[in-house]
Design a protein around this motif. Structure first.
Motif, PDB file in Angstrom:
ATOM      1  N   GLU A   9       0.917  -1.162   0.036  1.00  0.00           N
ATOM      2  CA  GLU A   9       0.036  -0.078   0.022  1.00  0.00           C
ATOM      3  C   GLU A   9       0.905   1.267   0.054  1.00  0.00           C
ATOM      4  N   SER A  10       1.964   1.198   0.860  1.00  0.00           N
ATOM      5  CA  SER A  10       2.896   2.342   0.833  1.00  0.00           C
ATOM      6  C   SER A  10       3.557   2.629  -0.651  1.00  0.00           C
ATOM      7  N   LEU A  11       3.904   1.455  -1.354  1.00  0.00           N
ATOM      8  CA  LEU A  11       4.445   1.545  -2.585  1.00  0.00           C
ATOM      9  C   LEU A  11       3.521   2.299  -3.699  1.00  0.00           C
ATOM     10  N   GLN A  12       2.228   1.919  -3.434  1.00  0.00           N
ATOM     11  CA  GLN A  12       1.300   2.356  -4.495  1.00  0.00           C
ATOM     12  C   GLN A  12       0.777   3.675  -4.107  1.00  0.00           C
ATOM     13  N   GLU A  13       0.994   4.155  -2.741  1.00  0.00           N
ATOM     14  CA  GLU A  13       0.794   5.564  -2.506  1.00  0.00           C
ATOM     15  C   GLU A  13       2.003   6.601  -2.640  1.00  0.00           C
ATOM     16  N   THR A  69      10.583   4.706  -3.277  1.00  0.00           N
ATOM     17  CA  THR A  69       9.889   5.819  -3.908  1.00  0.00           C
ATOM     18  C   THR A  69      10.289   7.142  -4.021  1.00  0.00           C
ATOM     19  N   ASP A  70      11.746   7.187  -3.523  1.00  0.00           N
ATOM     20  CA  ASP A  70      12.329   8.283  -3.781  1.00  0.00           C
ATOM     21  C   ASP A  70      11.671   9.506  -2.775  1.00  0.00           C
ATOM     22  N   SER A  71      11.195   9.053  -1.585  1.00  0.00           N
ATOM     23  CA  SER A  71      10.624  10.001  -0.687  1.00  0.00           C
ATOM     24  C   SER A  71      11.482   9.945   0.668  1.00  0.00           C
ATOM     25  N   ARG A  74      12.070 -11.729   2.128  1.00  0.00           N
ATOM     26  CA  ARG A  74      12.240 -11.390   0.983  1.00  0.00           C
ATOM     27  C   ARG A  74      11.556 -10.309   0.209  1.00  0.00           C
ATOM     28  N   GLU A  75      12.092  -9.840  -0.899  1.00  0.00           N
ATOM     29  CA  GLU A  75      11.469  -8.681  -1.494  1.00  0.00           C
ATOM     30  C   GLU A  75      10.195  -8.802  -2.115  1.00  0.00           C
ATOM     31  N   ARG A  76      10.163  -9.946  -2.880  1.00  0.00           N
ATOM     32  CA  ARG A  76       8.978 -10.400  -3.420  1.00  0.00           C
ATOM     33  C   ARG A  76       7.692 -10.690  -2.546  1.00  0.00           C
ATOM     34  N   SER A  77       7.940 -11.119  -1.265  1.00  0.00           N
ATOM     35  CA  SER A  77       6.898 -11.192  -0.070  1.00  0.00           C
ATOM     36  C   SER A  77       6.341  -9.778   0.098  1.00  0.00           C
ATOM     37  N   LEU A  78       7.111  -8.499  -0.083  1.00  0.00           N
ATOM     38  CA  LEU A  78       6.620  -7.332   0.244  1.00  0.00           C
ATOM     39  C   LEU A  78       5.938  -6.714  -0.988  1.00  0.00           C
ATOM     40  N   ALA A  79       6.363  -6.623  -2.062  1.00  0.00           N
ATOM     41  CA  ALA A  79       5.898  -5.982  -3.416  1.00  0.00           C
ATOM     42  C   ALA A  79       4.650  -6.587  -3.669  1.00  0.00           C
ATOM     43  N   THR A  80       4.398  -7.922  -3.317  1.00  0.00           N
ATOM     44  CA  THR A  80       3.208  -8.509  -3.970  1.00  0.00           C
ATOM     45  C   THR A  80       2.177  -8.826  -3.173  1.00  0.00           C
ATOM     46  N   ALA A  81       2.085  -8.447  -1.920  1.00  0.00           N
ATOM     47  CA  ALA A  81       0.905  -8.739  -1.049  1.00  0.00           C
ATOM     48  C   ALA A  81      -0.509  -8.295  -1.418  1.00  0.00           C
TER      49      ALA A  81
END
Length: 193
Positions: free
Chosen positions: A100-104, A135-137, A186-193
């Motif tokens: 959700e953070s990545l999407q925001e 996200t470069d924030s 694992r990174e893939r566990s984070l970005a695909t929830a």
């Protein structure tokens, strides 16, 4: 609303989020001098730039009502899940928070979550750093100040044992920001929830 009142509200919100004037300026794409003048109530501030700053701070323009803080909501969900020792749900929430953070386009936990579980706290700080990097924030102050865990954190071990081979695989696929905090996921566990 008078420019001095607006400046006071902007400064209070910036401080509540743990941001310096420089961090807010960088995040909004304006100069630190502009932030300083805005906070001091200077009347000649550019409306367009002011709106960018207000958006960055979470204000809804033009009425300047504060947008509901999704981070506060997320913090409460973690607090209740961990108090109930529902680690399976809390682990799923970790991935949802990251996605959700990545999407925001920014970390949603702008303030330290009110949780007592040290492993989850360091994990959320590490994830917040990771999201900010992706996200470069700006990384919120609480996440920058959270120290790395002295012991390796494998959150899934709160649910079931994790074998050495699986730990080795997880370590090889863990993003740098999490590794630096001694959190292994694992990174893939984070970005695909």
């Amino acid at each position: 609303m008078m420019s001095s009142e607006l400046g006071t509200r902007i400064k209070a919100q910036r401080k509540a989020l743990g941001m310096t004037q420089g961090e807010l300026a960088a995040s909004a794409g304006v100069s630190r001098k502009f932030i300083s003048e805005l906070e001091s109530g200077k009347d000649s501030a550019s409306l367009g730039l002011t709106l960018k700053v207000l958006h960055e701070l979470g204000f809804e323009e033009p009425a300047l009502r504060k947008v509901p803080d999704r981070g506060e909501e997320i913090s409460g969900i973690f607090r209740r899940s961990l108090a109930a020792k529902d680690y399976e749900y809390a682990l799923r929430l970790v991935g949802e928070y990251a996605a959700e953070s990545l999407q925001e386009g920014r970390p949603l936990l702008r303030q330290r979550p009110a949780i007592d579980d040290a492993q989850y706290l360091v994990t959320l700080a590490a994830l917040t750093r990771w999201v900010a990097s992706k996200t470069d924030s700006i990384t919120p102050a609480w996440a920058r100040k959270t120290a790395a865990s002295a012991e390796p954190v494998f959150l899934s071990e709160k649910i079931y044992p994790v074998g050495d081979r699986m730990k080795q695989l997880i370590r090889s696929e863990t993003p740098k920001e999490l590794r630096e905090m001694n959190v292994w996921m694992r990174e893939r566990s984070l970005a695909t929830a």
